[in-house]
Write a protein that holds these residues in place. Structure first.
Motif, PDB file in Angstrom:
ATOM      1  N   LEU A   1       0.718  -1.078  -0.092  1.00 38.13           N
ATOM      2  CA  LEU A   1       0.078   0.138   0.029  1.00 38.13           C
ATOM      3  C   LEU A   1       0.952   1.227   0.131  1.00 38.13           C
ATOM      4  O   LEU A   1       1.727   1.342   0.820  1.00 38.13           O
ATOM      5  CB  LEU A   1      -0.730   0.007   1.293  1.00 38.13           C
ATOM      6  CG  LEU A   1      -1.715   1.228   1.493  1.00 38.13           C
ATOM      7  CD1 LEU A   1      -2.684   1.585   0.594  1.00 38.13           C
ATOM      8  CD2 LEU A   1      -2.896   1.047   2.693  1.00 38.13           C
ATOM      9  N   VAL A   2       0.523   2.114  -0.821  1.00 38.66           N
ATOM     10  CA  VAL A   2       1.254   3.384  -1.034  1.00 38.66           C
ATOM     11  C   VAL A   2       0.303   4.258  -0.494  1.00 38.66           C
ATOM     12  O   VAL A   2      -0.883   4.366  -0.898  1.00 38.66           O
ATOM     13  CB  VAL A   2       1.697   3.827  -2.261  1.00 38.66           C
ATOM     14  CG1 VAL A   2       2.218   5.365  -2.087  1.00 38.66           C
ATOM     15  CG2 VAL A   2       2.721   3.128  -2.910  1.00 38.66           C
ATOM     16  N   PHE A   3       0.414   4.961   0.866  1.00 37.88           N
ATOM     17  CA  PHE A   3      -0.236   5.769   1.623  1.00 37.88           C
ATOM     18  C   PHE A   3      -0.425   6.983   0.787  1.00 37.88           C
ATOM     19  O   PHE A   3       0.655   7.693   0.382  1.00 37.88           O
ATOM     20  CB  PHE A   3       0.195   5.871   3.060  1.00 37.88           C
ATOM     21  CG  PHE A   3      -0.137   4.829   3.805  1.00 37.88           C
ATOM     22  CD1 PHE A   3      -1.256   4.667   4.597  1.00 37.88           C
ATOM     23  CD2 PHE A   3       0.880   3.699   3.687  1.00 37.88           C
ATOM     24  CE1 PHE A   3      -1.231   3.479   5.303  1.00 37.88           C
ATOM     25  CE2 PHE A   3       0.780   2.653   4.520  1.00 37.88           C
ATOM     26  CZ  PHE A   3      -0.450   2.266   5.232  1.00 37.88           C
ATOM     27  N   GLN A   4      -1.625   7.825   0.848  1.00 35.38           N
ATOM     28  CA  GLN A   4      -1.550   9.081   0.264  1.00 35.38           C
ATOM     29  C   GLN A   4      -0.710  10.136   0.857  1.00 35.38           C
ATOM     30  O   GLN A   4      -0.271  10.925   0.152  1.00 35.38           O
ATOM     31  CB  GLN A   4      -3.133   9.497   0.259  1.00 35.38           C
ATOM     32  CG  GLN A   4      -3.483  10.765  -0.220  1.00 35.38           C
ATOM     33  CD  GLN A   4      -5.266  11.007  -0.513  1.00 35.38           C
ATOM     34  OE1 GLN A   4      -5.992  10.351   0.391  1.00 35.38           O
ATOM     35  NE2 GLN A   4      -5.442  11.988  -1.133  1.00 35.38           N
TER      36      GLN A   4
ATOM     37  N   LEU B   1       1.260   8.938  -7.328  1.00 37.48           N
ATOM     38  CA  LEU B   1       2.335   9.917  -8.139  1.00 37.48           C
ATOM     39  C   LEU B   1       1.959  11.388  -8.378  1.00 37.48           C
ATOM     40  O   LEU B   1       2.464  12.256  -8.958  1.00 37.48           O
ATOM     41  CB  LEU B   1       2.347   9.455  -9.857  1.00 37.48           C
ATOM     42  CG  LEU B   1       2.366   7.853  -9.918  1.00 37.48           C
ATOM     43  CD1 LEU B   1       2.003   7.392 -11.506  1.00 37.48           C
ATOM     44  CD2 LEU B   1       3.958   7.366  -9.706  1.00 37.48           C
ATOM     45  N   SER B   2       1.247  11.759  -7.363  1.00 37.31           N
ATOM     46  CA  SER B   2       0.725  13.041  -7.385  1.00 37.31           C
ATOM     47  C   SER B   2       1.800  14.332  -6.939  1.00 37.31           C
ATOM     48  O   SER B   2       1.426  15.207  -7.253  1.00 37.31           O
ATOM     49  CB  SER B   2      -0.391  13.334  -5.945  1.00 37.31           C
ATOM     50  OG  SER B   2       0.195  12.978  -4.880  1.00 37.31           O
ATOM     51  N   ASN B   3       2.906  13.626  -6.500  1.00 39.31           N
ATOM     52  CA  ASN B   3       4.045  14.688  -6.282  1.00 39.31           C
ATOM     53  C   ASN B   3       4.973  14.404  -7.275  1.00 39.31           C
ATOM     54  O   ASN B   3       6.143  15.096  -7.185  1.00 39.31           O
ATOM     55  CB  ASN B   3       4.228  14.903  -4.761  1.00 39.31           C
ATOM     56  CG  ASN B   3       3.457  15.665  -4.003  1.00 39.31           C
ATOM     57  OD1 ASN B   3       3.551  16.791  -3.990  1.00 39.31           O
ATOM     58  ND2 ASN B   3       2.747  14.990  -3.291  1.00 39.31           N
TER      59      ASN B   3
ATOM     60  N   THR C   1      -2.815  -8.240  -8.620  1.00 38.23           N
ATOM     61  CA  THR C   1      -3.863  -7.249  -8.859  1.00 38.23           C
ATOM     62  C   THR C   1      -3.767  -5.844  -8.193  1.00 38.23           C
ATOM     63  O   THR C   1      -3.142  -5.908  -7.057  1.00 38.23           O
ATOM     64  CB  THR C   1      -5.066  -7.886  -7.945  1.00 38.23           C
ATOM     65  OG1 THR C   1      -5.169  -9.221  -8.434  1.00 38.23           O
ATOM     66  CG2 THR C   1      -6.511  -7.357  -8.455  1.00 38.23           C
ATOM     67  N   THR C   2      -4.193  -4.891  -9.186  1.00 34.17           N
ATOM     68  CA  THR C   2      -3.513  -3.681  -8.513  1.00 34.17           C
ATOM     69  C   THR C   2      -4.940  -2.368  -8.545  1.00 34.17           C
ATOM     70  O   THR C   2      -5.467  -2.357  -9.451  1.00 34.17           O
ATOM     71  CB  THR C   2      -2.514  -2.987  -9.272  1.00 34.17           C
ATOM     72  OG1 THR C   2      -1.485  -4.162  -9.353  1.00 34.17           O
ATOM     73  CG2 THR C   2      -1.923  -1.719  -8.752  1.00 34.17           C
ATOM     74  N   PHE C   3      -4.805  -1.785  -7.266  1.00 33.24           N
ATOM     75  CA  PHE C   3      -5.813  -0.699  -7.345  1.00 33.24           C
ATOM     76  C   PHE C   3      -5.088   0.318  -7.375  1.00 33.24           C
ATOM     77  O   PHE C   3      -4.198   0.534  -6.370  1.00 33.24           O
ATOM     78  CB  PHE C   3      -6.844  -0.846  -6.039  1.00 33.24           C
ATOM     79  CG  PHE C   3      -7.813  -1.722  -6.051  1.00 33.24           C
ATOM     80  CD1 PHE C   3      -9.126  -1.521  -6.521  1.00 33.24           C
ATOM     81  CD2 PHE C   3      -7.637  -3.203  -5.947  1.00 33.24           C
ATOM     82  CE1 PHE C   3     -10.282  -2.247  -6.552  1.00 33.24           C
ATOM     83  CE2 PHE C   3      -8.547  -4.094  -6.047  1.00 33.24           C
ATOM     84  CZ  PHE C   3      -9.694  -3.613  -6.159  1.00 33.24           C
ATOM     85  N   PHE C   4      -5.190   1.549  -8.119  1.00 32.36           N
ATOM     86  CA  PHE C   4      -4.580   2.566  -8.155  1.00 32.36           C
ATOM     87  C   PHE C   4      -5.419   3.788  -8.243  1.00 32.36           C
ATOM     88  O   PHE C   4      -6.206   4.028  -9.150  1.00 32.36           O
ATOM     89  CB  PHE C   4      -3.859   2.575  -9.657  1.00 32.36           C
ATOM     90  CG  PHE C   4      -2.927   3.517 -10.123  1.00 32.36           C
ATOM     91  CD1 PHE C   4      -1.647   3.132  -9.998  1.00 32.36           C
ATOM     92  CD2 PHE C   4      -3.375   4.968 -10.505  1.00 32.36           C
ATOM     93  CE1 PHE C   4      -0.691   4.146 -10.430  1.00 32.36           C
ATOM     94  CE2 PHE C   4      -2.333   5.669 -10.613  1.00 32.36           C
ATOM     95  CZ  PHE C   4      -0.795   5.414 -10.622  1.00 32.36           C
ATOM     96  N   VAL C   5      -5.319   4.714  -7.260  1.00 35.05           N
ATOM     97  CA  VAL C   5      -6.315   5.845  -6.911  1.00 35.05           C
ATOM     98  C   VAL C   5      -5.492   6.815  -7.697  1.00 35.05           C
ATOM     99  O   VAL C   5      -4.363   7.204  -7.597  1.00 35.05           O
ATOM    100  CB  VAL C   5      -6.394   6.270  -5.665  1.00 35.05           C
ATOM    101  CG1 VAL C   5      -7.127   7.628  -5.665  1.00 35.05           C
ATOM    102  CG2 VAL C   5      -7.320   5.177  -4.896  1.00 35.05           C
ATOM    103  N   THR C   6      -6.281   7.774  -8.405  1.00 35.51           N
ATOM    104  CA  THR C   6      -5.598   8.969  -9.215  1.00 35.51           C
ATOM    105  C   THR C   6      -6.771   9.810  -9.504  1.00 35.51           C
ATOM    106  O   THR C   6      -8.063   9.411  -9.628  1.00 35.51           O
ATOM    107  CB  THR C   6      -4.825   8.452 -10.632  1.00 35.51           C
ATOM    108  OG1 THR C   6      -4.625   9.614 -11.041  1.00 35.51           O
ATOM    109  CG2 THR C   6      -5.885   7.694 -11.462  1.00 35.51           C
TER     110      THR C   6
ATOM    111  N   SER D   1      -2.392  19.060  -5.815  1.00 36.23           N
ATOM    112  CA  SER D   1      -2.201  17.550  -6.084  1.00 36.23           C
ATOM    113  C   SER D   1      -3.111  16.490  -5.958  1.00 36.23           C
ATOM    114  O   SER D   1      -2.922  15.574  -6.471  1.00 36.23           O
ATOM    115  CB  SER D   1      -0.765  17.476  -5.585  1.00 36.23           C
ATOM    116  OG  SER D   1      -0.709  17.158  -4.241  1.00 36.23           O
ATOM    117  N   ASN D   2      -3.750  16.778  -4.976  1.00 42.59           N
ATOM    118  CA  ASN D   2      -4.604  15.605  -4.505  1.00 42.59           C
ATOM    119  C   ASN D   2      -6.108  15.821  -4.887  1.00 42.59           C
ATOM    120  O   ASN D   2      -7.137  15.300  -4.399  1.00 42.59           O
ATOM    121  CB  ASN D   2      -4.638  15.477  -2.977  1.00 42.59           C
ATOM    122  CG  ASN D   2      -3.648  14.399  -2.483  1.00 42.59           C
ATOM    123  OD1 ASN D   2      -3.675  13.298  -2.946  1.00 42.59           O
ATOM    124  ND2 ASN D   2      -2.342  15.092  -2.254  1.00 42.59           N
ATOM    125  N   LEU D   3      -6.463  16.712  -6.064  1.00 42.07           N
ATOM    126  CA  LEU D   3      -7.682  16.994  -6.352  1.00 42.07           C
ATOM    127  C   LEU D   3      -8.040  16.431  -7.696  1.00 42.07           C
ATOM    128  O   LEU D   3      -7.188  16.279  -8.438  1.00 42.07           O
ATOM    129  CB  LEU D   3      -7.810  18.668  -6.338  1.00 42.07           C
ATOM    130  CG  LEU D   3      -7.906  19.213  -5.150  1.00 42.07           C
ATOM    131  CD1 LEU D   3      -7.995  20.709  -5.251  1.00 42.07           C
ATOM    132  CD2 LEU D   3      -8.236  18.485  -3.841  1.00 42.07           C
TER     133      LEU D   3
END
Ligand SMILES: Nc1ncnc2c1ncn2[C@@H]1O[C@H](COP(=O)(O)OP(=O)(O)OP(=O)(O)O)[C@@H](O)[C@H]1O
Ligand SMILES: Nc1ncnc2c1ncn2[C@@H]1O[C@H](COP(=O)(O)OP(=O)(O)OP(=O)(O)O)[C@@H](O)[C@H]1O
Ligand SMILES: [Mg+2]
Ligand SMILES: [Mg+2]
Lengths: 399, 353, 307, 275, 353
Positions: free
Chosen positions: B78-81, B160-162, B185-190, E161-163
């Motif tokens: 898990l990559v935390f926000q 990758l947000s930053n 299996t991957t979940f990717f929030v973007t 970045s998080n929006l």
């Protein structure tokens, strides 16, 4: 101390004490009575906690906020004299007009010797009452087993052995092994401290013999030391030990057994010719400040140690008046019959004696205590323990 | 590993962050989680990882019910926000940590950690503490830490947000490569749709804790399940004409024309509807008969993006840059079959043909 | 050009001007004032007394300056024994109590139910009268009817005379010492645990860490500053062990005067023997020893300063 | 799978319960003893529960010492002592943790070293100081020597250090001065630690009698623990009465603890910080 | 407020985060700070805000040297990359805090705070603590907190970045609006070039702590100062052909042609150079004579994006979608004047005409 301003009204003197409960109440009453009886002197009574009292007093004296008078023991006096703090009462006592006639003769036992031991005829302490060690025993048990109250240490050993054999519990214990050992020394003709040479002045053989005897009895199980009970009144009341030597003032604790058995009290056992029971009296001292205060202090003390007052105070405190005239009052004689410890104390009055108190004597007591625990608890050979004690004691005295 | 959730719900007191979500996620796929800020994406990942206990519902990994399993038993990365790097460990130690836990030998874990550190370009910083890194560097450490342990399920919360555009593309390609190779299996929030469509097999679109659509990436664009999806996906935003469905066409508010398209919507006469159309679904042919007025126009490469007015609504379309356009011109338009949808105005539900 | 030149720099580029000191000085003023009067001045006074020969407590007089007090205490076997005893006691008690406290604090922190009850129980010794504590421990340690011996008897171990046998008295003292150190240590560690951001536990769990792994890899290192703090504080306080001794052995340094500690020695020199000079010298020696220990400890601690 | 979790929990609770019992026992004993008669309190071996519980000791204790007056003094001393100490401590801990100036850590280390000097040695000089300042036998003498505590400063500094610097920066950006940051941000965030320290401090003040018996003479200015001396004298200790007295004395502290406990435990957990 | 920095340098031990940076920023402009992760953007903002003391150099606000001023005296607003919200305060209290410090009356500060909360769409969460918010919500609180106090200088460290895309556009437009209305000089760190060009007046591009170019936004694209700028800006990435400058043209490595463009570079014969060209600067006219081979082609709207090979290098260009293209075809290309640059291969410096 600030120089006294010459003012109208009574001279105020502070009196520190550590009495609690009814002792405190009673003393307050007496002081009030005194203050009301005249208007030259006003005594201000300050109760201090018993814990760390020595240190507190010391600190206060050091900073000039201490009391004018208080009751102290000869060992303390030795230290105070060293610092030149005390008022010598001799000029007052011996004064023709305000003096106390028969002061020396009226004192019980050898108390006069104790308060003048620092020489030059100076009297630094004015005693009022004294207590000493007494022998408490389980009267019910003694009667059951048909035992006599021991008068000598040999008898005590025998009695204790019988009790031990019958009950499996030690027959005897002592609250203060130091005082018991000192008693054994003196009673058997040994010296203690030589104030001049500042050396121990023991009869080596006697000391070794007595130490060995004590250690043997304890190891056998017929005697015991208080150990972690500190005072033997607890075990005594619960029947864990059949008799013990403790302070006459502790009679209240010795009899707190819920009525399980009857408690008897007698003078402590003796060894032979030299009768001895150690003096735990102490006496009033006055710290130097102004002439007026010293005089005021003397005025109060004279009143407080007068025949009537000493008797009253002794009765209240469960002690022995330091003055024969006080003992002979009717009130005190009546009192003896109601208090077993006072009775035993009264019976010891003639051989209450003192030991030299010079600088370092407190250290000697510690050395003796250490010796006894080494010999009795740590299985150290008594001779080694004794030798160590003498060396340590001499070092203390010689500083 | 296949992931299945059933009636998954998470409430924080009054707030319902995820609401009765049921879905099945195929094994080995990369699923992008999309949705507006606060829609429950992080909450969803946290429940999958086991960090957050679920309020209701169940989670299955393959056939196994893992709902009550603690995170350490789930083998997820898990990559935390907010990265959650261990502040007392160096970068290398941070990356090594999951391997250390797995009792991987020291030499091996350092080697593997270094490999991943290199991949995310932080090999120079291995001995620094997290607080001595820039934001983007920290984020990359977090990525390396999640990837290094070969998880069975990989959860990436805006990983990758930053990062700057170049690095971002590079990283996402790396992630995609690793994901493909390992089949995890991957979940990717973007929040970046372009990113989502570039790397994901499926997209799950959420809104207010509810799943709006879960489908192949291009289907969200071509076959939005409802108005929200149609509106959320795509740039520029889909054109929306509100009006009434009358006489087999749409009468847009503030306009008198009845727009007819070559769709056969299953919709009752008189319903209030929204006609939604992608910009590229607008045609400017001679036969087109819907009358509009040009409001704005920008040159955009070979095309002109025109902003047209019809009734009270605006509409954007691309017109050949060679065609001269002036603001205020009247322009007739038409609608293609593809990229044009009809929705119920109230519920946002789509009318199908 | 001098305008552009920075005269002096301090840690990561902070410029040093008068203002740099002025502000902290204002904040520190009330504190430092009190410290100067009631700690620093007495400290130097104690140092001075330790060099005064034949110092008389009450009259505050002395015969001259010198090292006599130090010579005397170092030639006193009791003092040497006291140093050894104290050091032994410190090493045993501080380390054991720290380990137990960390475990208990972490456990306390991890339970949800009954936490209040447990905390109250662990806290209670701090408000219990020390006389009561002394009574209880003497009872627990008693040879004939103490609970400890009863428990030992369950394991077929012969009864131990904890308090009266000089061989066991150190053990008893340490047991008591550990016990009495726990509440304070646990409370501070609990407060320290509150300062750890729970997200690190979460991250570690996701990384597959079990309770034990989390404990050693996350909790302990992140708690390290607090652990270091209590270690130092406890070390200092147990170097000054006195109360425990007083409590258990009725004012004697062990059943056979075998448990002299430096403070007991000091106390005896001052309070019963009026040798303030010796007392002061032993205090300074103790000070030096503690300083040495804390410096070593600090060296170790430095590693964990990641704030 | 679930069972092992459960077993772990049970063991955890068991250990905690045993520990709690061991820690709690002396307190329990204090109460129990205070309900015994003199005979039973001194009984060898001791009884765990009194054969007949009695409140006599409490009645006696309350009669013997002017607890009400002592109580008032104790409250005054404790409130002032804790308030001033906390104020001094907070300021000093802040300066030593968040402010930067050369020599800071050295000065602090020197201060910590000062903790190593035995209390007994300090007392000798402090006593003289109090007398010289003319504060002997006043309530102030019970307060001021303890208001600058290295010990609490040391602890608090440690807790302040664990508050991330970025909040300091954030507050500065928002225009807050050091003073505002301290009271608006740092203190609220460190509240659990502060409460802990204040509680420890309050207990220490409340129970500090060694010093108070030194510098206080008159009954007017004496504090609660002094009442306990009424049960100790040269002939022995009446434990049952002492325990009753002790129970009365510590009662306010227990109540205080029960109130403060919540804030000690439910710390302000972090969040709002990323990375 | 005009901002000037002179030789601004920041070193962390061995690491130089910002290296002798000198620049002047006009008052009332919005300056985007661009650069790869770790290039010193945050460090730069932190020095401007006063959080980080500078190692060397000076900072001027208008004419005033503020180098040694503490942050509370600088009146800047800063959105931290990690938000740094006050954990013990509610959202409302967080936003109010700067006003409270300014002693704004309670009623007024709540009113203003609410206004800004509404602007960033967090008005529903006013009573929550930060940890009860999603990442994007926290970020928005941080934005509101920075804006609410009308700072003299606004520093935003990747504030969006998080929006999600929609919100992001909305927020940046709000920020832009506020910035315009209040005329506050603003630094805006972003990794999103599209965002940077959409809202900024100027862009400052950094690399390894050094400023690469500070210029009007479109100039970075049209007039890159060096190869790094040219490469960093623009999507798709600029085409780069390495070779030797021979006979007034470029001989690309692995190829025999000498490419001539209609530029008159000031460059010595035999220098190793890089010919960089934007994809849209590639022409496919009949007269074009540079021979290439098609490697790949994608349809992209009305155009086809073709990937061409020339020597050892690839080149991308847009060709009309109507033209049929097959992989392997030979295709002649040409270069426009605009969007074509020549750089020194070693130093990356640009050759001008
Ligand atoms: N405290 C520190 N100690 C050592 N190096 C540091 C420290 N803070 C930052 N750096 C280094 O300085 C460089 C610049 O950092 P900065 O945070 O300014 O980068 P950035 O441009 O903001 O990057 P990003 O876009 O990733 O946030 C980075 O290489 C970083 O590792
Ligand atoms: N601890 C909490 N208490 C109360 N509400 C919470 C808590 N954590 C999250 N929420 C709320 O739940 C909703 C979903 O939050 P979540 O963090 O899952 O959003 P998200 O989709 O990750 O958003 P973002 O893209 O902004 O990170 C949000 O409205 C948030 O405010
Ligand atoms: Mg989120
Ligand atoms: Mg940054």
């Amino acid at each position: 101390k600030k120089p006294e301003v010459v003012n109208e009204g009574p001279v105020e003197i502070t009196y520190w004490h550590t009495y609690t409960e009814h002792h405190n109440e009673y003393l307050t009453g007496i002081v009030d009575e005194f203050n009301a009886s005249q208007n030259e002197v006003k005594v201000v009574l300050v109760q201090q906690p018993y814990q760390d009292y020595d240190a507190n007093l010391l600190q206060a004296l050091r900073n000039g906020v201490g009391p004018d008078i208080c009751s102290r023991f000869p060992t303390n006096v030795a230290d105070y004299i060293d610092e030149d703090l005390l008022v010598d009462f001799a000029p007052y006592i011996n004064d023709a007009t305000i003096g106390i006639p028969n002061f020396k003769e009226n004192l019980t036992g050898f108390v006069y010797g104790e308060i003048t031991q620092w020489g030059d005829g100076a009297i630094y302490m004015i005693p009022n009452i004294c207590t000493s060690e007494v022998f408490y025993y389980n009267k019910t048990l003694f009667e059951e087993l048909n035992l006599e109250v021991p008068k000598t240490w040999e008898e005590l050993e025998e009695v204790s052995r019988i009790i031990y054999q019958k009950t499996g519990k030690p027959g005897f214990g002592t609250d203060s092994a130091i005082d018991t050992f000192q008693g054994l020394l003196i009673q058997n003709g040994s010296g203690y401290i030589n104030a001049k040479t500042k050396q121990m002045d023991l009869d080596y053989d006697v000391a070794l013999e007595q130490l060995t005897w004590l250690a043997d009895c304890i190891k056998e199980g017929i005697f015991r030391l208080p150990g972690d009970d500190y005072y033997l009144s607890g075990p005594f009341c619960s029947g864990a030990v059949a008799s013990y030597i403790g302070s006459s003032a502790g009679v209240g604790y010795a009899t707190m057994n819920g009525g399980a058995f009857e408690v008897g009290c007698a003078p402590i056992p003796q060894a032979g010719d030299v009768l001895y029971s150690s003096s735990w009296g102490g006496g009033f001292v006055c710290f130097k400040s102004t002439e007026a205060k010293a005089k005021a202090a003397y005025t109060f003390l004279k009143w407080f140690t007068s025949t009537e007052m000493t008797a009253r105070w002794a009765i209240n405190f469960g002690a022995l008046p330091a003055y024969i005239s006080g003992m002979e009052t009717e009130a005190y004689q009546d009192y003896i019959n109601t208090n077993i410890a006072a009775e035993a104390l009264y019976a010891s009055k003639d051989f209450i004696n003192w030991l030299n108190a010079i600088k370092g004597s407190a250290g000697v007591r510690t050395a003796i205590d250490k010796m006894i625990s080494e010999a009795c608890l740590n299985n150290v050979d008594p001779k080694t323990a004794l030798d160590d004690m003498i060396a340590a004691a001499n070092a203390e005295l010689n500083q | 590993m296949r992931v299945k959730v059933k009636n998954l719900t998470k409430r924080f007191g009054e707030v319902t962050a995820v609401n009765s979500l049921t879905a099945e996620f195929e094994s080995g796929k990369l699923i992008a989680l999309l949705g507006p800020s606060g829609c429950g994406k992080t909450t969803m990942l946290n429940m999958l990882s086991g960090i957050l206990p679920v309020t209701e519902g169940q989670i299955f990994f393959d056939e196994k019910d893992v709902t009550d399993l603690t995170p350490d038993k789930r083998e997820v990365g898990l990559v935390f926000q907010n990265y959650a790097l261990y502040p007392h460990m160096t970068v290398l130690e941070n990356i090594c940590f999951p391997l250390k836990i797995k009792k991987v030998s020291k030499a091996e874990r350092i080697e593997r950690a270094k490999e991943f550190a290199k991949m995310v370009h932080i090999e120079e910083y291995l001995n620094r503490k997290p607080k001595e890194l820039s934001g983007g560097q920290q984020q990359r450490v977090a990525i390396a830490r999640a990837l290094v342990k070969n998880p069975k399920l990989l959860l990436l919360d805006e990983p990758l947000s930053n990062l700057d555009a170049k690095l971002r593309v590079e990283m996402r390609e790396e992630i995609r490569r690793i994901q493909r190779e390992s089949g995890v299996t991957t979940f990717f929030v973007t929040h970046d749709q372009e990113e989502a469509s570039a790397i994901s097999d499926y997209i799950m679109l959420m809104k207010l804790g509810e799943m709006q659509q879960y489908d192949k990436t291009r289907n969200l664009y071509n076959q939005p399940a409802n108005l929200f999806v149609a509106d959320f996906i795509g740039s520029p935003t889909i054109n929306q004409l509100h009006g009434v469905y009358t006489k087999g066409g749409i009468k847009v508010d503030g306009d008198n024309q009845i727009i007819k398209t070559n769709h056969k919507w299953q919709v009752e006469e008189g319903s209030r509807v929204v006609l939604a159309s992608r910009a590229e679904a607008i045609t400017f042919n001679d036969k087109d008969d819907v009358k509009t007025k040009v409001v704005e126009s920008y040159l955009s490469g070979k095309d002109t993006l025109v902003n047209l007015k019809i009734g009270s609504y605006n509409l954007r379309g691309y017109i050949d840059a060679t065609k001269p356009i002036k603001i205020g011109d009247n322009l007739n338009i038409g609608f293609k079959t593809e990229g044009v949808f009809l929705f119920d105005e109230l519920t946002g539900e789509r009318y199908y043909e | 050009m001098s305008k552009f030149k920075r005269v002096k720099k301090y840690k990561s580029d902070e410029k040093v001007t008068a203002k740099t000191f002025l502000k902290p000085a204002i904040y520190l003023l009330p504190f430092i004032l009190g410290i100067l009067v009631f700690t620093v001045y007495p400290f130097f006074n104690a140092v001075a007394i330790s060099f005064k020969e034949d110092y008389k407590v009450i009259s505050d007089t002395f015969s001259g300056w010198g090292l006599g007090n130090y010579q005397k205490i170092f030639s006193d076997p009791t003092f040497i024994k006291a140093i050894i005893n104290t050091t032994q006691y410190v090493l045993v008690v501080v380390s054991i109590s720290l380990v137990i406290s960390i475990l208990i604090a972490v456990m306390l922190n991890s339970v949800e139910k009954l936490q209040g009850l447990f905390q109250t129980a662990y806290f209670m010794p701090m408000v219990t009268s020390s006389a009561a504590i002394g009574l209880v421990w003497r009872w627990l340690f008693n040879y004939d009817y103490g609970i400890l011996n009863y428990l030992l008897s369950l394991f077929d171990v012969d009864a131990i005379n904890f308090l009266n046998n000089p061989q066991y008295s150190m053990i008893s003292l340490c047991i008591y010492g550990v016990w009495s150190m726990l509440p304070f240590t646990i409370i501070l560690l609990l407060a320290g645990l509150q300062n750890i951001d729970p997200q690190y536990y979460t991250a570690a769990k996701v990384d597959g860490a079990k309770t034990i792994d989390i404990f050693f890899n996350i909790t302990v290192p992140l708690l390290a500053p607090t652990i270091g703090l209590v270690a130092i504080v406890n070390m200092i306080s147990s170097f000054k062990v006195f109360d425990a001794l007083y409590m258990l052995f009725g004012g004697k340094p062990g059943p056979a005067y075998n448990l002299y500690t430096v403070i007991f020695y000091l106390y005896e020199q001052f309070y019963t023997k009026l040798k303030l000079g010796y007392a002061a010298a032993s205090a300074i020696v103790l000070f030096a020893i503690i300083l040495l220990f804390t410096m070593v400890q600090n060296r170790i601690q430095k590693k964990y300063d990641y704030y | 799978m679930k069972n092992t979790e459960r077993n772990k929990k049970i063991i955890l609770y068991l250990i905690l319960a045993i520990g709690a019992f061991i820690m709690f026992f002396p307190f329990f004993w204090m109460i129990i003893t205070s309900l015994k008669t003199g005979f039973e309190a001194n009984k060898v071996p001791p009884t765990i529960f009194p054969a007949k519980a009695t409140l006599d000791n409490y009645v006696y204790a309350l009669k013997t010492a002017p607890f009400l007056k002592y109580f008032k003094n104790s409250v005054i001393v404790t409130i002032f002592c804790v308030t001033i100490t906390m104020f001094n401590t907070i300021l000093a801990a802040f300066a030593f943790s968040k402010m930067r100036f050369p020599g800071r850590d050295i000065i602090f280390a020197a201060l910590v070293a000062m903790m190593m000097i035995p209390f007994e040695m300090l007392i000798i000089t402090n006593y003289s100081t109090i007398v010289k300042l003319g504060l002997y036998d006043t309530i102030i003498a019970l307060i001021i020597p303890f208001t600058s505590s290295i010990f609490y400063t040391y602890i608090l500094r440690n807790f302040f250090m664990s508050v991330p610097d970025s909040l300091y920066h954030s507050a500065k950006i928002d225009g807050a001065s050091d003073w505002q940051f301290l009271w608006e941000i740092l203190v609220p965030i460190a509240k659990p630690s502060l409460v802990t320290i204040a509680l420890l401090n309050a207990i220490a003040c409340w129970n500090s009698f060694l010093w108070s018996i030194l510098v206080i003479n008159s009954t007017e200015n004496r504090t609660l623990p002094f009442g306990l001396f009424a049960f100790t004298n040269e002939t022995g200790i009446r434990y049952e009465r002492l325990m009753a007295g002790a129970t009365i004395v510590v009662l306010p502290m227990i109540i205080l603890f029960l109130f403060a406990r919540k804030s000690i435990v439910t710390g302000v957990s972090r969040g709002g910080l990323k990375g």
